[in-house]
Design an enzyme around this catalytic site. Structure first.
Site, PDB file in Angstrom:
ATOM      1  N   LYS A   1     -38.033   5.135  44.896  1.00 32.44           N
ATOM      2  CA  LYS A   1     -36.854   5.623  44.178  1.00 32.44           C
ATOM      3  C   LYS A   1     -37.317   6.267  42.877  1.00 32.44           C
ATOM      4  CE  LYS A   1     -32.289   4.105  42.507  1.00 32.44           C
ATOM      5  NZ  LYS A   1     -31.339   2.995  42.367  1.00 32.44           N
TER       6      LYS A   1
ATOM      7  N   SER B   1     -26.560   3.436  44.129  1.00 34.06           N
ATOM      8  CA  SER B   1     -27.288   4.571  43.621  1.00 34.06           C
ATOM      9  C   SER B   1     -28.588   4.880  44.338  1.00 34.06           C
ATOM     10  CB  SER B   1     -27.606   4.338  42.145  1.00 34.06           C
ATOM     11  OG  SER B   1     -28.529   3.273  42.009  1.00 34.06           O
TER      12      SER B   1
ATOM     13  N   SER C   1     -26.500  -1.362  44.265  1.00 34.92           N
ATOM     14  CA  SER C   1     -27.178  -0.097  44.578  1.00 34.92           C
ATOM     15  C   SER C   1     -28.234  -0.161  45.673  1.00 34.92           C
ATOM     16  CB  SER C   1     -27.805   0.493  43.319  1.00 34.92           C
ATOM     17  OG  SER C   1     -26.810   1.033  42.495  1.00 34.92           O
TER      18      SER C   1
END
Lengths: 477, 484, 95
Positions: free
Chosen positions: B76, B151, B175
């Site tokens: 990420k 997210s 998330s």
């Protein structure tokens, strides 16, 4: 009209640590810009604070030295504001639950002893430095100082004159160096005072509006700034004006204080507990450990100088006002030199010479060991006190010569041979019959004159007490 | 190479059926092929990835191999990775090349895993649909019109489309779990403090926690073994003995007490999702678990509390983006104030600005007690609900998200509807508890996730509970059409 | 309690975020909505409840006082928008 002056002081001291409050960057002073800006100091994305153990120890030491309560649990908070030398956009400080709770510091000002209450002391971090106008219209940011450990020490509004404010600042300045938590270098910003000043009509209870004079880094400036500010406030009020709360700057060149421009921007710092830092717990054991390492404090030292070593109040307080002087003095006492004589020598000859040369006692070319040797020669009657002064001046810049060599070289050895003195005394008595008569008829002064004559005849080398003894014996015969 | 578990990929690498370079090349090829339609990755660097793969092959040749050596992992873009752009999905950091590695990255580097690219995400991890990224929205492989959740939407899309066999995510309010639910794979948010936050760009420091995202619980256990561990550079990192998260995978779950909070099945839960969650719980009953009804009476307050605490922390965490030392600076400005205002106006997206403003508001003079302090107090109530619940049960189960993936743009202009996506996940972040989402079936060909919430430090147990389910179901093995 | 235009102006100023005229109304509507969601908290009696800042009840670890960081200027100055003689440059600050 008569006015009361009310003063409170917030002092920021830089702690004597090797590394920063929350990172392993160096805290050294004066290096090239940003050479000590690590990623934490720069507030890079993803970097986190980790508290310096030594700072915590320093805070505990201060707490112990001011008889304060040390919080078993204290909390770090963020103080949010934007400024280019504040890289994170917040300063890590302590708001509620500071590490050091209420305590006090005793000061002496205008011959009066007074306890100044200390409200709190808390750990925080320094900002970087801005240099304005590096080139036209630009400010340069150096983050070497950003994150340097600070302890902020806040008093109650307990001081009532510029003298008291200075006495407090001096006492604190001495204390933090004494307990080894700050180098005390005011020029480099290690010890900075924000002084809150207000005035109120004599006898009234309600405090006046205060104005805070920021960042005073010399005792002289504190005195000047407070005096100027007090006058300004009184004049303003007497002219029917009103004081607005303000942050003000002192200009050493003009000796005036002036409010900072950005006043209308009343700050809202939005303090909240720093989620990156957990509660700081301090145990009884940790405090006990530090207690064991603490030196005797100046006030305790002063008491023991008086009680155990027989120094006068004045001598004791003068010596105990400085840790280096105390160390020097204790070294003399340790070499079995008479404490009173040692104090006299330090505060007399040594002090005046140090002042002349503008150096500190730890830079003195005559170290405690040499001074001890010299004083011992007075004690064992090898030389007189006056002769010792000559030796002192002689050896000041001659480190290779011993005290005894100097005495020989200067021919100052006292005559203690009673035979030799006997002859001199007889001569003086013979040549000064009149004085002998005067003494016998009750004029004590005449005796001193006779002693003087013998000393003169011996070129100052005779032992004065031996001389007076002999004179007394011979006259009374 | 596709659809293989991490364990079997490792076995093939060891037996040299294929090399790490070949494996890496294979996934890079898939990324090249599918990323234009999915937008799962913000940066790809073939050369860097292949260099890492070759190094891994050397390690394997020398016999110095650990399980994840040579395995491609999608990271990420919230984790600073030295030499890689690390944008956090923001214009503010568009050109930011991290000069150091986050702890998570370090750990993967240490075992010789291959960084296959940096995945797209909601800007500063603020969002539940991956529509707030400055680098454009991410698409859900199950239906390109739908959002992948957020997210960690880039990582989610990458796993679901099999663009990488493993990925990392972060979870501040859901998330990892919500996108795992919406994209149909397995995600774990560990106990707060188990994975170091060092080098992970902060959103809300007291809630942020990194975790693994992969096809199965078994894979997640292997990833956890690498990611977790104490770190002196993070004051909130926990010091514990190293644990093998895979050690209990095959333990029996007979007699397991599953707590079902009635608050997770009320209004707002899509009825077809409800049905699938019930079915999954029935499956556990068949496996010998005991079902207990419990209550989390303050769960309805989790969203209000979260939208005070997270923005408050974020408003302060994001103050460092001021255009002075790194990152975006506006092009034209009159003075310092103007520079600050424009830099932050232009550098942050709408959602981020909204949250900064909310956070600033709830901390400001006169509002602190009513909002921030109040939220901190209710946070304790929410946390105590779990303490009480775990007196009755071993694990709590319910949906991970109230619905299946929704249409892109559907909730973008309606923050309140968007915030409801995290209604079942947020409370565990507030309490700091570990939780997982595992695939539990499909509603009209869209995946649904079952959430498992454990007590502190029970990750190994949670993985065991998840694995028991996955041994008896194959929801997690299904892949989206066009990406098989 | 609801958030008003002047509150938004104040917090935007504190947060150093410029809000354009066009954004302003839309933003206000959204913030009002979010604050009304948040205001659900106000129904709860929280007297005598200890606020919770951290999920875990552990204490602050401490770092040994050692210098572990070195000069990073070579790596970090090129990442800055403007530098001069090792300094980060901003428009002149007026005190």
């Amino acid at each position: 009209m008569d006015w009361d002056i009310v003063i409170g002081i917030e002092t920021h001291i830089q702690l004597k640590t090797k590394s920063k409050q929350f990172s392993g960057a160096s805290t050294a002073y004066g290096n090239e810009p940003n050479s000590q800006a690590c990623l934490v100091s720069l507030a890079y994305p993803g970097l986190l604070p980790v508290l310096n153990h030594e700072s915590v120890n320093c805070a505990i030491k201060l707490g112990l030295a001011i008889n304060a309560k040390i919080a078993r649990r204290s909390i770090f908070a963020r103080k949010n504001y934007f400024y280019p030398d504040l890289p994170k956009g917040y300063q890590i400080s302590q708001m509620e639950l500071p590490i050091v709770g209420p305590g006090y510091l005793s000061i002496n000002a205008n011959e009066k002893k007074k306890d100044v209450r200390i409200l709190r002391a808390h750990l925080e971090e320094d900002a970087g430095k801005s240099s304005h106008g590096v080139s036209q219209g630009k400010t340069g940011i150096d983050l070497n100082r950003a994150g340097t450990p600070l302890l902020e020490i806040v008093t109650e509004p307990d001081m009532n004159s510029a003298e008291e404010a200075v006495a407090y600042a001096k006492k604190l300045h001495e204390l933090v160096q004494w307990i080894g938590i700050c180098d005390g270098n005011m020029q480099e910003g290690s010890f900075r005072c924000d002084v809150n000043v207000s005035v109120k009509k004599k006898g009234t209870e309600v405090l006046g509006t205060r104005r805070e004079i920021k960042n005073l880094n010399s005792f002289k400036f504190i005195k000047q700034a407070v005096d100027y500010e007090v006058n300004w406030q009184i004049e303003t009020l007497e002219d029917g004006g009103k004081i607005d709360q303000a942050t003000i700057l002192f200009n050493p060149e003009t000796g005036e204080t002036k409010a900072m421009r950005s006043k209308e921007e009343a700050n809202d710092y939005r303090y909240f507990p720093d989620p990156d830092l957990l509660p700081l717990l301090v145990t009884e054991e940790q405090i006990d450990e530090i207690k064991k390492l603490m030196p005797k404090l100046p006030d305790e030292m002063q008491e023991s100088f008086k009680k155990e070593l027989g120094l006068s109040e004045y001598d004791a307080s003068e010596i105990a006002s400085d840790s280096e002087v105390t160390k020097y003095f204790l070294a003399l006492v340790d070499s079995k030199v008479n404490p009173k004589l040692s104090a006299n020598w330090i505060l007399g000859n040594l002090y005046s010479r140090l002042n002349e040369e503008e150096i500190n006692i730890n830079q003195s070319p005559i170290d405690s060991q040499r001074l001890a040797e010299l004083i011992k020669r007075i004690e064992d009657s090898t030389i007189s006190n006056n002769a010792a002064k000559k030796v002192f001046d002689f050896i000041w810049d001659k480190s290779s010569i011993t005290v005894d060599q100097a005495i020989d070289e200067l021919g100052l050895k006292q005559i203690s041979d009673s035979g030799e003195i006997d002859i001199l005394v007889d001569q003086v008595l013979k040549n000064n019959q009149l004085m002998v008569e005067e003494y016998r008829s009750g004029k004590d002064k005449a005796f001193n004159a006779l002693v003087g004559q013998v000393m003169k005849a011996s070129k100052g080398k005779a032992n004065p007490s031996q001389v007076s003894e002999l004179l007394k014996q011979k006259i009374s015969k | 190479m596709l659809n293989l578990s991490l364990q079997s990929l490792a076995l093939h690498l060891e037996k040299k059926t294929f090399s790490s370079a070949e494996l890496t090349q294979f996934f890079l090829g898939r990324i090249k092929q599918h990323n234009p339609s999915l937008n799962a990755f913000i940066s790809i660097d073939e050369e860097k990835s292949l260099t890492m793969a070759k190094k891994a092959d050397e390690l394997i040749a020398k016999g110095k191999k650990s399980t994840l050596t040579g395995i491609p992992v999608a990271q990420k873009d919230i984790f600073c990775s030295q030499g890689w752009p690390t944008t956090c999905g923001s214009k503010m950091l568009e050109n930011f090349i991290a000069p150091y590695d986050a702890m998570v990255i370090e750990k993967f580097n240490e075992v010789g895993a291959v960084n296959i690219g940096k995945t797209n995400m909601d800007e500063f991890a603020m969002g539940s649909s991956n529509e707030t990224s400055y680098f454009g929205p991410v698409k859900n492989p199950w239906n390109l019109d739908l959002v992948p959740g957020g997210s960690s939407g880039g990582s989610a899309s990458a796993i679901a489309a099999r663009l990488a066999p493993a990925a990392t995510g972060t979870d501040t309010g859901g998330s990892i779990r919500q996108p795992a639910s919406l994209c149909g794979f397995t995600g774990l948010k560990p106990t707060y403090g188990l994975v170091s936050r060092y080098g992970m760009i902060a959103f809300a420091s007291s809630l942020d926690q990194a975790g693994p995202m992969a096809i199965s619980a078994e894979d997640c256990a292997l990833l956890m073994n690498v990611m977790s561990g104490h770190d002196k550079r993070d004051s909130t990192s926990i010091e514990r003995d190293k644990e093998d998260y895979g050690s209990k995978l095959n333990s029996s779950i007979k007699g397991l007490k599953i707590g079902i909070p009635k608050e997770f099945f009320g209004e707002g839960l899509d009825s077809s999702v409800h049905t699938l969650i019930d079915a999954a719980i029935d499956q556990y009953k068949k496996l010998g678990a005991e079902i207990i009804e419990i209550s989390l009476p303050n769960n309805h307050l989790a969203i209000p509390v979260y939208y005070v605490i997270a923005p408050a922390e974020a408003s302060s965490n994001l103050s460092r983006y001021d255009g002075v030392r790194y990152g975006y600076r506006t092009k034209e400005y009159d003075d310092l104030t103007d520079m600050y205002f424009k830099t932050r106006q232009e550098g942050f997206g709408e959602e981020v600005k909204r949250r900064i403003l909310i956070g600033t508001y709830v901390l400001s003079a006169g509002y602190y007690d009513a909002y921030y302090l109040k939220a901190q107090k209710i946070r304790r109530l929410i946390s105590e609900d779990f303490t009480n619940a775990f007196k009755q049960c071993d694990v709590i189960m319910g949906p991970s998200a109230p619905s299946v993936a929704f249409n892109a743009g559907e909730k973008k202009e309606d923050p309140l509807a968007m915030y409801m996506q995290d209604i079942y996940t947020i409370s565990t972040n507030l309490a700091g508890l570990p939780a997982m989402s595992i695939p539990a079936g499909f509603v009209s060909n869209l995946p649904v996730g079952l959430q498992l919430i454990g007590n502190y430090f029970t990750e190994a147990k949670l993985l065991n509970i998840a694995h028991s389910f996955q041994k008896n179901t194959d929801w997690h093995l299904k892949s989206a059409k066009g990406f098989e | 309690m609801t958030i008003r235009k002047k509150d938004i102006e104040k917090i935007a100023h504190l947060a150093r975020i410029n809000i354009s005229q066009e954004e302003s109304q839309k933003l206000e509507n959204k913030l009002v909505g979010i604050m009304s969601l948040i205001d659900k908290m106000q129904t709860v009696d929280t007297a005598n409840i200890e606020p919770m800042s951290h999920a875990l009840d552990i204490s602050q670890p401490l770092r040994k006082d050692e210098v572990t960081e070195s000069d990073l200027r070579k790596n970090i100055l090129p990442l800055a928008p403007e530098t001069e003689e090792y300094l980060f440059i901003v428009p002149q600050v007026i005190e």
